[in-house]
Enzyme design. Structure first.
Site, PDB file in Angstrom:
ATOM      1  N   LYS A 171     -18.060 -17.795  30.830  1.00  0.00           N
ATOM      2  CA  LYS A 171     -19.210 -18.376  30.132  1.00  0.00           C
ATOM      3  C   LYS A 171     -19.099 -19.895  30.089  1.00  0.00           C
ATOM      4  O   LYS A 171     -18.017 -20.376  29.744  1.00  0.00           O
ATOM      5  CB  LYS A 171     -19.198 -17.806  28.717  1.00  0.00           C
ATOM      6  CG  LYS A 171     -20.323 -18.256  27.834  1.00  0.00           C
ATOM      7  CD  LYS A 171     -20.167 -17.644  26.468  1.00  0.00           C
ATOM      8  CE  LYS A 171     -21.238 -18.170  25.548  1.00  0.00           C
ATOM      9  NZ  LYS A 171     -21.051 -17.690  24.200  1.00  0.00           N
ATOM     10  N   LYS A 195     -14.483 -18.894  27.554  1.00  0.00           N
ATOM     11  CA  LYS A 195     -15.673 -19.551  27.020  1.00  0.00           C
ATOM     12  C   LYS A 195     -15.376 -21.041  26.954  1.00  0.00           C
ATOM     13  O   LYS A 195     -14.461 -21.479  26.251  1.00  0.00           O
ATOM     14  CB  LYS A 195     -15.980 -19.003  25.633  1.00  0.00           C
ATOM     15  CG  LYS A 195     -17.175 -19.673  24.970  1.00  0.00           C
ATOM     16  CD  LYS A 195     -17.523 -19.000  23.673  1.00  0.00           C
ATOM     17  CE  LYS A 195     -18.646 -19.730  22.962  1.00  0.00           C
ATOM     18  NZ  LYS A 195     -18.931 -19.123  21.660  1.00  0.00           N
TER      19      LYS A 195
HETATM   20  C1  PBG Z   1     -20.959 -18.720  19.026  1.00  0.00           C
HETATM   21  C2  PBG Z   1     -21.691 -18.498  20.266  1.00  0.00           C
HETATM   22  C3  PBG Z   1     -22.293 -19.499  21.013  1.00  0.00           C
HETATM   23  C4  PBG Z   1     -22.905 -18.870  22.080  1.00  0.00           C
HETATM   24  C5  PBG Z   1     -22.660 -17.508  21.972  1.00  0.00           C
HETATM   25  N1  PBG Z   1     -21.897 -17.298  20.842  1.00  0.00           N
HETATM   26  C6  PBG Z   1     -22.406 -20.935  20.742  1.00  0.00           C
HETATM   27  C7  PBG Z   1     -21.252 -21.809  20.664  1.00  0.00           C
HETATM   28  O1  PBG Z   1     -20.099 -21.476  20.924  1.00  0.00           O
HETATM   29  O2  PBG Z   1     -21.511 -22.938  20.254  1.00  0.00           O
HETATM   30  C8  PBG Z   1     -23.691 -19.569  23.111  1.00  0.00           C
HETATM   31  C9  PBG Z   1     -24.636 -18.749  23.859  1.00  0.00           C
HETATM   32  C10 PBG Z   1     -25.695 -19.496  24.548  1.00  0.00           C
HETATM   33  O3  PBG Z   1     -25.726 -20.732  24.625  1.00  0.00           O
HETATM   34  O4  PBG Z   1     -26.579 -18.822  25.048  1.00  0.00           O
HETATM   35  N2  PBG Z   1     -19.901 -17.959  18.790  1.00  0.00           N
END
Ligand code: PBG
Length: 327
Positions: free
Chosen positions: A249, A196
């Site tokens: 992601k 991520k």
């Molecule tokens: C937070 C989380 C996020 C997303 C999924 N889980 C946001 C972040 O890390 O700031 C983002 C998903 C999206 O933008 O669709 N744990």
């Protein structure tokens, strides 16, 4: 005059020939549909930066899952928005927490008809908006993974199929696997947000789930988008810790990593086409600047072509409808 012997156009001449030659197939069964459920909400709220996406009250969740399931989408990803936040993120825990309540109801109504996945993170639940516990000026890894493991177990008790840790804490998969197994939930799977990235593509989600960090940013735990080898090391680490499905992601700006992960590792690969990817397309489509349906097709097909076995996407319902109508 000499002609090329290789004429690729031969195999593109008719629609049936093009059908025959099609290498990548996208179906609604590739999709995981996000569902936002908010505690103590009276009626659905639109998410401004994500047209057609809403936060649901608990009472609407069963209907929504029915709609998703009728479109032949096999899985949902639940995100909770608690009515109160605190330092410990207690709103994520226990049978009365909003996500656990939603899981219980969905399981009761749909049995095995839908795969229930749920986000495991702290940022929606903590006053800091960070994905782990704050200690001094930083995010404490090891106390955070203990809480993430507790959240996973409490979701498992409610009946979740797959927990999906998105906090990017080191050792989160190991801690969750150990806790699930100890509690007897050997059948609950883990789909980790393995690679991520620290991304601006998440900004609309922070509207949707109220989880923007109140100070600083997420650079000390999310992967820098400049570092492909580091991203692959995250994937490898999750596999070593016992993950069932890895995730890359965001998706569209990271197709190289989807392809590389698929090539290097023998695990199911998911991709998360995130909120910003959705908002860019929707925004342009509303202006009439791009053909919406075709753009959505092309993007989702490219994620599949790159190697994703499945994808979390806000286009899930819309695309499932398109795919049922035509190709
Ligand atoms: C937070 C989380 C996020 C997303 C999924 N889980 C946001 C972040 O890390 O700031 C983002 C998903 C999206 O933008 O669709 N744990």
């Amino acid at each position: 005059m000499s002609f090329p012997t290789r004429r690729l156009r031969r195999l593109r001449n008719t629609e049936k020939m093009r059908d025959l030659m099609q290498e990548t197939i996208l179906t609604p069964s590739d999709f995981i549909c996000p569902v936002f459920v908010q505690e103590n909400l009276k009626s659905r709220i639109k998410v401004d930066s994500m047209p057609d996406i809403e936060r649901l009250p608990l009472d609407d969740v069963i209907d929504e899952v029915g709609t998703i399931s009728d479109l032949n989408i096999p899985a949902i990803m639940l995100f909770g928005i608690p009515s109160k936040k605190d330092d410990a993120g207690t709103g994520a825990l226990g049978e009365n927490a909003i996500v656990q309540k939603a899981i219980t109801q969905i399981r009761k109504n749909y049995g095995e008809k839908i795969v229930i996945m749920a986000d495991v993170c702290l940022c929606q639940y903590t006053t800091s908006g960070h994905c782990g516990h704050v200690k001094g000026n930083s995010i404490d890894n090891d106390s955070s993974i203990a809480t993430l493991a507790n959240i996973a177990v409490s979701q498992a008790k409610a009946g979740v199929d797959v927990v999906s840790p998105s906090a990017m804490m080191d050792g989160q998969v190991f801690a969750i696997r150990a806790a699930l197994d100890d509690a007897g939930f050997t059948n609950v799977g883990i789909m980790s947000h393995s690679a991520k990235h620290r991304s601006s593509f998440y900004s609309p989600f922070r509207d949707a789930a109220e989880c923007a960090p109140k100070f600083g940013d997420r650079r000390s735990y999310q992967v820098p988008y400049t570092n492909a080898r580091e991203a692959l090391r995250e994937v490898e680490t999750d596999i070593n810790e016992g993950v069932d499905i890895v995730m890359i992601k965001p998706a569209l700006a990271y197709l190289d990593l989807i392809a590389e992960t698929k090539k290097r590792f023998n695990v199911p690969v998911s991709a998360y086409s995130v909120s910003g990817e959705y908002a860019l397309v929707k925004g342009a489509a509303i202006q009439g600047w791009v053909p919406e349906k075709e753009i959505i097709h092309e993007i989702l097909y490219s994620i599949k072509r790159a190697g994703a076995d499945m994808m979390v996407t806000y286009f899930a319902k819309q695309a499932a409808k398109f795919l049922q109508e035509s190709k």
